[in-house]
Design a protein around this motif. Structure first.
Motif: not given
Lengths: 282, 282
Positions: B182-196, B198-209
């Motif tokens: 029943d464990g939980i992972l919270i990660n620093q997930h970057e930001s949607p606004y500036y391209e640098r 938001s690119t990392e945000m999308k990559k991280a989400h794609s991997k975590i999901k």
């Protein structure tokens, strides 16, 4: 040589944008007006060196000022916009076929004319046949109106310079009187983070809640304003932004938005503790 | 002469803070570390010239990384913090009497020792008897653990420099394996606004999901990070941050917060359309 637009967010914090082209600069009878072009933010303009609108994120501000009241009171027909010279608020209003008239009272005609020239993204709907422009002081304009509007949107600058009177008790009372019995007032409500804006936020809230039976505040992320954390006030004579929220009616309109959605409508009224405490003690 | 701390938010946008005193500067084996003092933000520090923590608004980040999972899974007893050298995340964790052990794995001991010297506001609870510090690479540390933690908090820098491996698929899988059922992972997930970011945000989400059955993102306003609009990821094997949210249990603890509250918990998972679309297409 590299040119930078610079805004002081506080006396000891600055935000700077590299300018590709300084498109225009003039001083109107009211303020200094500058239009710039940048890579990241597209075109943007500033009044007295305070950034007003960028092509990159103006959608956030303009969707949040318009769609929140429209999803609470879908029968809105007569709208008054005070300020809003860039036209972005009017643009969002013109997306509603049910709105019959949009009066915009902007003290500085030059802001409007320059936005029409340099920022058609926001100003492009000011020629909609339902829109009537008044170039005069919004304070005296609204004082002459009684029981006239379903919605008043105060899309003002900060309470220094031409925007100052738009944060007075007298003005809020005049807005109350100018609204119909189910009318709504939305106002630019400053920000909780830096002291200059949070002081104005508390003063505005203290005045509005003495004038309107319902007075709430909602928040949004607008990265090019100081701190990126900004607020609008929702005040009304009887409609509650949450209890009277009509998401189904609004969604049937099929309006496509970049920021606003029905869940966010509700969520935007949920404030962090430090903001709630500032407002409760205002 | 006035001294300014300057961070490039994009190649053409800068944020600057006037420095009253440059308290310390050194280069560790991992990065350049600078501590400053300012009027508006109090003391703050930067790694490789990227602002990490200010006394003025660190409470926002640290409350949001800790209280969201704790209000979903109040039986959390064993916690792993990866990164988080300033100690603010650990400070919030130590407020829970029910937590039995907090392991913090920070690659750069100098960050911790300097925060203990210059930022006791965040680092002051690193001496709590439940806290164990490991100065090593979080990636190999977590790879050695199986079924060991109720909660893993990835309180990392951006995915450049020492933080890079903390955004890899392999690392997320190792976190999955290191978590209890029943464990939980919270990660620093970057930001949607500036391209640098938001690119990392999308990559991280794609991997975590791809790794966790439940993978959601929540937002908060942190004015001193680029754009002020920042995200954490909530990933888990079975607990849902909204359906399994236990506000009554959490409120009985009587923890006083500056930012987080139970309504905001729910609201922070409601994202603007443009952010939702980025994550759905990630």
């Amino acid at each position: 040589m590299t040119q930078w637009f610079m805004e002081q967010h506080t006396k000891d914090a600055q935000f700077r944008i590299e300018v590709k082209k300084h498109l225009h600069s003039e001083t109107s009878p009211f303020q200094k007006i500058d239009f710039y072009e940048s890579d990241t933010f597209g075109k943007f303009f500033a009044l007295d060196d305070v950034l007003m609108v960028t092509e990159k994120d103006e959608f956030i501000y303009h969707e949040m000022i318009v769609h929140v009241p429209m999803a609470v009171h879908p029968e809105i027909k007569k709208v008054l916009v005070i300020g809003g010279g860039d036209g972005g608020t009017v643009r969002e209003l013109t997306r509603y076929p049910s709105i019959e008239s949009i009066e915009m009272v902007e003290i500085d005609e030059r802001v409007v004319r320059l936005c029409q020239e340099y920022l058609p993204q926001t100003a492009g709907k000011l020629t909609d046949p339902r829109v009537k422009l008044h170039f005069e002081d919004g304070i005296s304009f609204v004082a002459r109106k009684k029981d006239a509007y379903d919605l008043i949107l105060v899309d003002s600058t900060d309470p220094i310079g031409p925007g100052e009177g738009l944060f007075s008790s007298r003005f809020y009372q005049d807005c109350f009187d100018a609204l119909k019995p189910d009318g709504i007032l939305i106002n630019q409500h400053e920000s909780p983070y830096y002291e200059r804006e949070s002081t104005e936020m508390k003063k505005a809230h203290s005045k509005i809640k003495k004038t309107f039976p319902i007075s709430m505040v909602y928040q949004f992320h607008i990265p090019t304003y100081p701190s990126g954390h900004w607020l609008f006030g929702f005040a009304s004579k009887k409609l509650d932004p949450l209890k009277d929220h009509k998401p189904q009616v609004w969604e049937q309109l099929g309006l496509s938005c970049g920021y606003y959605n029905s869940e966010l409508h509700k969520a935007s009224f949920v404030l962090p503790n430090y903001v709630k405490e500032m407002l409760e003690n205002a």
